[in-house]
Scaffold this motif. Sequence first.
Motif, PDB file in Angstrom:
ATOM      1  N   THR A   1     -32.551   4.473 -84.178  1.00  0.00           N
ATOM      2  CA  THR A   1     -32.860   3.962 -82.844  1.00  0.00           C
ATOM      3  C   THR A   1     -33.751   2.731 -82.989  1.00  0.00           C
ATOM      4  O   THR A   1     -34.361   2.520 -84.049  1.00  0.00           O
ATOM      5  N   PRO A   2     -33.883   1.921 -81.939  1.00  0.00           N
ATOM      6  CA  PRO A   2     -34.809   0.779 -82.010  1.00  0.00           C
ATOM      7  C   PRO A   2     -36.231   1.207 -82.371  1.00  0.00           C
ATOM      8  O   PRO A   2     -36.903   0.526 -83.155  1.00  0.00           O
ATOM      9  N   ALA A   3     -36.690   2.336 -81.843  1.00  0.00           N
ATOM     10  CA  ALA A   3     -38.042   2.810 -82.168  1.00  0.00           C
ATOM     11  C   ALA A   3     -38.153   3.154 -83.648  1.00  0.00           C
ATOM     12  O   ALA A   3     -39.147   2.815 -84.299  1.00  0.00           O
TER      13      ALA A   3
ATOM     14  N   GLY B   1     -37.648  11.380 -71.924  1.00  0.00           N
ATOM     15  CA  GLY B   1     -36.194  11.372 -71.810  1.00  0.00           C
ATOM     16  C   GLY B   1     -35.620  12.782 -71.809  1.00  0.00           C
ATOM     17  O   GLY B   1     -34.687  13.082 -71.065  1.00  0.00           O
ATOM     18  N   ALA B   2     -36.201  13.666 -72.593  1.00  0.00           N
ATOM     19  CA  ALA B   2     -35.760  15.065 -72.617  1.00  0.00           C
ATOM     20  C   ALA B   2     -36.073  15.747 -71.285  1.00  0.00           C
ATOM     21  O   ALA B   2     -35.267  16.509 -70.777  1.00  0.00           O
ATOM     22  N   ASP B   3     -37.250  15.468 -70.727  1.00  0.00           N
ATOM     23  CA  ASP B   3     -37.627  16.030 -69.424  1.00  0.00           C
ATOM     24  C   ASP B   3     -36.666  15.559 -68.346  1.00  0.00           C
ATOM     25  O   ASP B   3     -36.253  16.334 -67.490  1.00  0.00           O
ATOM     26  N   THR B   4     -36.314  14.284 -68.376  1.00  0.00           N
ATOM     27  CA  THR B   4     -35.395  13.722 -67.387  1.00  0.00           C
ATOM     28  C   THR B   4     -34.010  14.359 -67.520  1.00  0.00           C
ATOM     29  O   THR B   4     -33.369  14.680 -66.528  1.00  0.00           O
ATOM     30  N   ALA B   5     -33.558  14.550 -68.756  1.00  0.00           N
ATOM     31  CA  ALA B   5     -32.239  15.144 -68.980  1.00  0.00           C
ATOM     32  C   ALA B   5     -32.204  16.607 -68.558  1.00  0.00           C
ATOM     33  O   ALA B   5     -31.158  17.091 -68.096  1.00  0.00           O
ATOM     34  N   ASN B   6     -33.318  17.299 -68.711  1.00  0.00           N
ATOM     35  CA  ASN B   6     -33.363  18.725 -68.365  1.00  0.00           C
ATOM     36  C   ASN B   6     -33.684  18.961 -66.879  1.00  0.00           C
ATOM     37  O   ASN B   6     -33.524  20.060 -66.405  1.00  0.00           O
TER      38      ASN B   6
ATOM     39  N   ARG C   1     -48.735   0.914 -86.028  1.00  0.00           N
ATOM     40  CA  ARG C   1     -47.651   1.845 -86.365  1.00  0.00           C
ATOM     41  C   ARG C   1     -47.895   3.199 -85.699  1.00  0.00           C
ATOM     42  O   ARG C   1     -46.978   3.800 -85.141  1.00  0.00           O
ATOM     43  N   GLU C   2     -49.126   3.672 -85.761  1.00  0.00           N
ATOM     44  CA  GLU C   2     -49.460   4.953 -85.140  1.00  0.00           C
ATOM     45  C   GLU C   2     -49.258   4.893 -83.624  1.00  0.00           C
ATOM     46  O   GLU C   2     -48.751   5.838 -83.018  1.00  0.00           O
ATOM     47  N   THR C   3     -49.640   3.774 -83.025  1.00  0.00           N
ATOM     48  CA  THR C   3     -49.473   3.606 -81.579  1.00  0.00           C
ATOM     49  C   THR C   3     -47.998   3.631 -81.197  1.00  0.00           C
ATOM     50  O   THR C   3     -47.605   4.320 -80.243  1.00  0.00           O
ATOM     51  N   TRP C   4     -47.166   2.896 -81.935  1.00  0.00           N
ATOM     52  CA  TRP C   4     -45.731   2.875 -81.643  1.00  0.00           C
ATOM     53  C   TRP C   4     -45.092   4.241 -81.891  1.00  0.00           C
ATOM     54  O   TRP C   4     -44.184   4.645 -81.149  1.00  0.00           O
ATOM     55  N   ALA C   5     -45.550   4.960 -82.909  1.00  0.00           N
ATOM     56  CA  ALA C   5     -45.013   6.293 -83.174  1.00  0.00           C
ATOM     57  C   ALA C   5     -45.318   7.225 -82.000  1.00  0.00           C
ATOM     58  O   ALA C   5     -44.447   7.991 -81.565  1.00  0.00           O
ATOM     59  N   GLN C   6     -46.542   7.151 -81.477  1.00  0.00           N
ATOM     60  CA  GLN C   6     -46.910   7.963 -80.322  1.00  0.00           C
ATOM     61  C   GLN C   6     -46.094   7.576 -79.091  1.00  0.00           C
ATOM     62  O   GLN C   6     -45.639   8.439 -78.344  1.00  0.00           O
ATOM     63  N   ALA C   7     -45.913   6.275 -78.893  1.00  0.00           N
ATOM     64  CA  ALA C   7     -45.122   5.806 -77.748  1.00  0.00           C
ATOM     65  C   ALA C   7     -43.679   6.296 -77.856  1.00  0.00           C
ATOM     66  O   ALA C   7     -43.081   6.709 -76.858  1.00  0.00           O
TER      67      ALA C   7
ATOM     68  N   LYS D   1     -42.640   9.012 -79.391  1.00  0.00           N
ATOM     69  CA  LYS D   1     -42.635  10.456 -79.107  1.00  0.00           C
ATOM     70  C   LYS D   1     -42.718  10.713 -77.611  1.00  0.00           C
ATOM     71  O   LYS D   1     -42.028  11.576 -77.079  1.00  0.00           O
ATOM     72  N   MET D   2     -43.578   9.959 -76.930  1.00  0.00           N
ATOM     73  CA  MET D   2     -43.727  10.128 -75.484  1.00  0.00           C
ATOM     74  C   MET D   2     -42.432   9.763 -74.763  1.00  0.00           C
ATOM     75  O   MET D   2     -42.010  10.459 -73.844  1.00  0.00           O
ATOM     76  N   ALA D   3     -41.804   8.678 -75.182  1.00  0.00           N
ATOM     77  CA  ALA D   3     -40.549   8.254 -74.554  1.00  0.00           C
ATOM     78  C   ALA D   3     -39.453   9.285 -74.794  1.00  0.00           C
ATOM     79  O   ALA D   3     -38.659   9.586 -73.894  1.00  0.00           O
ATOM     80  N   LEU D   4     -39.419   9.851 -75.983  1.00  0.00           N
ATOM     81  CA  LEU D   4     -38.427  10.871 -76.309  1.00  0.00           C
ATOM     82  C   LEU D   4     -38.641  12.123 -75.461  1.00  0.00           C
ATOM     83  O   LEU D   4     -37.701  12.671 -74.903  1.00  0.00           O
TER      84      LEU D   4
END
Length: 131
Positions: free
Chosen positions: A18-20, A125-130, A111-117, A119-122
Amino acid sequence: MIASPYDKYRQSSVQTSTPAQLLLMTYDGAIRFVRGGLDGLREQDYQKANTFLNKTQTIVSELIVTLDYSFEVSKGLASLYEYINHLLIQANIKKEVAPAEEALGYLVELRETWAQAAKMALAEGADTANG
């Protein structure tokens, strides 16, 4: 032609990421290279330091040119990336560890900030799909 199984795996992982994930891989490379540059500086192997610090600069420059300036945060990131490149140049020219260590700190933090972002986006997205 791809020679080794490792090269095949690496190419496949890049093509299916993925882009992330690609952004995190980019940061991982920059972090690895700046650490290699630091090793070169500490060992007084200035050719090694130069090679690794230049590779890090290339990655940071790529991060700059791929920014999407339609987002306000991109201007701040561009300034920070420019400063990181400045630190890498200073470390390379002056053969000093401190500027490269400062650059490494920023890269690790980003890198840590982007990794957290990511995870939050994922999770979002899972919450939205469910939902």
